[in-house]
Design a protein around this motif. Sequence first.
Motif, PDB file in Angstrom:
ATOM      1  N   LEU A  61       4.155   5.797   2.474  1.00  0.00           N
ATOM      2  CA  LEU A  61       4.680   7.162   2.384  1.00  0.00           C
ATOM      3  C   LEU A  61       4.251   7.974   3.582  1.00  0.00           C
ATOM      4  CD1 LEU A  61       4.114   7.835  -1.415  1.00  0.00           C
ATOM      5  CD2 LEU A  61       6.270   7.315  -0.254  1.00  0.00           C
ATOM      6  N   PRO A  77       0.842  -1.203   0.000  1.00  0.00           N
ATOM      7  CA  PRO A  77       0.000   0.000   0.000  1.00  0.00           C
ATOM      8  C   PRO A  77       0.879   1.256   0.000  1.00  0.00           C
ATOM      9  CG  PRO A  77       0.053  -0.974   2.184  1.00  0.00           C
ATOM     10  CD  PRO A  77       0.829  -1.887   1.284  1.00  0.00           C
ATOM     11  N   GLN A  78       1.182   1.747  -1.190  1.00  0.00           N
ATOM     12  CA  GLN A  78       2.169   2.834  -1.326  1.00  0.00           C
ATOM     13  C   GLN A  78       1.814   4.085  -0.527  1.00  0.00           C
ATOM     14  OE1 GLN A  78       2.834   3.456  -5.495  1.00  0.00           O
ATOM     15  NE2 GLN A  78       3.431   1.352  -5.839  1.00  0.00           N
ATOM     16  N   VAL A  79       0.568   4.482  -0.542  1.00  0.00           N
ATOM     17  CA  VAL A  79       0.166   5.699   0.174  1.00  0.00           C
ATOM     18  C   VAL A  79       0.387   5.533   1.664  1.00  0.00           C
ATOM     19  CG1 VAL A  79      -1.783   7.210   0.727  1.00  0.00           C
ATOM     20  CG2 VAL A  79      -1.451   6.391  -1.626  1.00  0.00           C
ATOM     21  N   ASP A  80       0.051   4.370   2.201  1.00  0.00           N
ATOM     22  CA  ASP A  80       0.239   4.130   3.633  1.00  0.00           C
ATOM     23  C   ASP A  80       1.727   4.155   4.022  1.00  0.00           C
ATOM     24  OD1 ASP A  80      -2.495   3.845   3.869  1.00  0.00           O
ATOM     25  OD2 ASP A  80      -2.441   1.658   3.830  1.00  0.00           O
TER      26      ASP A  80
END
Length: 92
Positions: free
Chosen positions: A92, A87-90
């Motif tokens: 970052l 989960p890239q957004v999480d």
Amino acid sequence: TVVTSDRAAFGWHGTGSGESITGKELVQSVINGVIDGLSPFSDQSIQSSVKADQTDSPLLICACGQQPDALDDIILPPNSIARASVPQVDIL
């Protein structure tokens, strides 16, 4: 993305017009470059291997995608994890 897809011309095994590297070769080159830059193994001293388990080693997160052979012959250092996706957004 295109380089990790199964497209015949520009995908994982494709070479575009036949004069370039495959998507697999590109991805593995990038992964190896990141490992070279962030790996605790880049310094072959004993102190380097001790530091591999400490929090000052950067964490390398490798999202390998759908290709089962994404990490062929690549040895990940102990400060890394590999998953098919993250989960890239999480993160970052």
